[in-house]
Design a protein around this motif. Sequence first.
Motif, PDB file in Angstrom:
ATOM      1  N   UNK A  18      10.047   6.852   9.951  1.00  0.00           N
ATOM      2  CA  UNK A  18      11.056   6.015   9.939  1.00  0.00           C
ATOM      3  C   UNK A  18      12.553   6.433  10.312  1.00  0.00           C
ATOM      4  N   UNK A  19      12.821   7.544   9.727  1.00  0.00           N
ATOM      5  CA  UNK A  19      14.103   8.138  10.119  1.00  0.00           C
ATOM      6  C   UNK A  19      13.940   8.485  11.774  1.00  0.00           C
ATOM      7  N   UNK A  20      12.768   9.097  12.199  1.00  0.00           N
ATOM      8  CA  UNK A  20      12.618   9.340  13.591  1.00  0.00           C
ATOM      9  C   UNK A  20      12.802   8.132  14.467  1.00  0.00           C
ATOM     10  N   UNK A  67       5.359   6.022  16.558  1.00  0.00           N
ATOM     11  CA  UNK A  67       5.377   6.111  14.852  1.00  0.00           C
ATOM     12  C   UNK A  67       4.734   4.874  14.312  1.00  0.00           C
ATOM     13  N   UNK A  68       4.918   3.560  15.222  1.00  0.00           N
ATOM     14  CA  UNK A  68       4.446   2.381  14.882  1.00  0.00           C
ATOM     15  C   UNK A  68       2.739   2.574  14.682  1.00  0.00           C
ATOM     16  N   UNK A  93       0.860  -1.128   0.016  1.00  0.00           N
ATOM     17  CA  UNK A  93       0.101  -0.087  -0.156  1.00  0.00           C
ATOM     18  C   UNK A  93       0.786   1.235   0.025  1.00  0.00           C
ATOM     19  N   UNK A  94       2.181   1.178   0.062  1.00  0.00           N
ATOM     20  CA  UNK A  94       3.138   2.441   0.053  1.00  0.00           C
ATOM     21  C   UNK A  94       2.875   3.213  -1.071  1.00  0.00           C
ATOM     22  N   UNK A 153       5.845  11.810   5.179  1.00  0.00           N
ATOM     23  CA  UNK A 153       5.719  11.597   6.769  1.00  0.00           C
ATOM     24  C   UNK A 153       6.208  10.212   6.954  1.00  0.00           C
ATOM     25  N   UNK A 154       5.653   9.125   6.293  1.00  0.00           N
ATOM     26  CA  UNK A 154       5.917   7.703   6.362  1.00  0.00           C
ATOM     27  C   UNK A 154       7.476   7.513   6.649  1.00  0.00           C
TER      28      UNK A 154
END
Length: 296
Positions: A70-72, A177-178, A54-55, A65-66
Motif C-alpha cells: 500500500x505504501x509502495x 501490487x493490486x 480477511x485482513x 507486506x500488504x
Amino acid sequence: MAAVTAYKYQAQALMRDYLLADPLVPYSSVLMGIVLCKMAYDFTRILSSFYFKGYTSLTKIQRIEWNNRGMSSAHAIFITAVSLYLVASTDLFSDRIKGPITFRNSIISTAALGVSVGYFITDLAMIFWLYPSLGGMEYVLHHTLSLVAIAYTMLSGEGQFYTYMVLISETTTPEINLRWFLDTAGLKKSSAYLINGILMFVAWLHLFIFLSGGKDIFVHICILSHLFALQSDYADARLWVLPDISCAISALCDERNVVYEDLKGCEENTGKMAMMDDTNRIQELLTRFGVSGSTV
C-alpha cells in the motif's frame, strides 16, 4: 482567532525559512518522504482492517507486506503524477527556456525527488529488517541503485529531466501490487483480477517495449551527449545510467516476471488441451467461457 492567525504566520515562516530554503530542501523533503511512508503504511493497515474482512486472518508477514505494498502504491502514484506534471505540463524542461536541460531544476522538482529518496530509504530498511520475506537480493540491488541515482540528481540538481522520464515507469507499480492484493485475498479468478491483468500488460507493453525500445534509447543518447558536450567527468556519465539500470532491474523483478508467469500458464493450458480429444477440448473451451451444458 488572533492566536490561530499567529500560528498560521509562524507555520508559513517555518516553511519559507527552513523547509523550503534552498540548502535545506533535499534534507527536509527526505524526512518528509519517510514520514509520509509511515502515514501511508498506517493508513493502509487501518483501512484494510475496517473494509477487508480477511485482513485479520492473514499471517503477520502477509499483513506487513500488504501494508508495505500500500505504501509502495502511494509512492508510485505520487511520483508518476509529479513526473508527468513536471515533464509535460510545466515549462521547467520546455524548449522555450534557453540553456542546457541537464542543469534545470526547481524547488518542487528537488523536493519531489527527496520524497522519493525517503521512500526508498524506508522500503530498503524494511527489506533488510525482514529479509528475505519482502524481497531477495534483486530488490536490494534495485532499491540501492535507485536510491543512489535519485539522491545524486537531487543533491546535484543535474539531470532531473532524465530521472523523471525514467520515474514515469512507476505507473505500473499499482497494478503489480493490486495483482498481489487480489491473489492474497483469494480473488485470483475474479473479473477484477482479469481486468487488472489486461491493464498491467498494456502498461508494461507500452512502457517497457515501446518506450524502452524507442524513447529511452533517445534519453540514453541525450544523457551521454549532454554530459560529454559539457565536458563532464566520465564517472558522472556512468552514474547517469543508474536510473535506467534500476528501471530495467525493476522490470525484470516485477513486470516481466508477471507476464512470463501468465504466458507460461497459457502454454501449460495449451499443452493440456493438445493432449485432449476433440470432444474434451470443446468441453474445456465451453467451461472456460462459462457456457454450461452437456458434452458435445
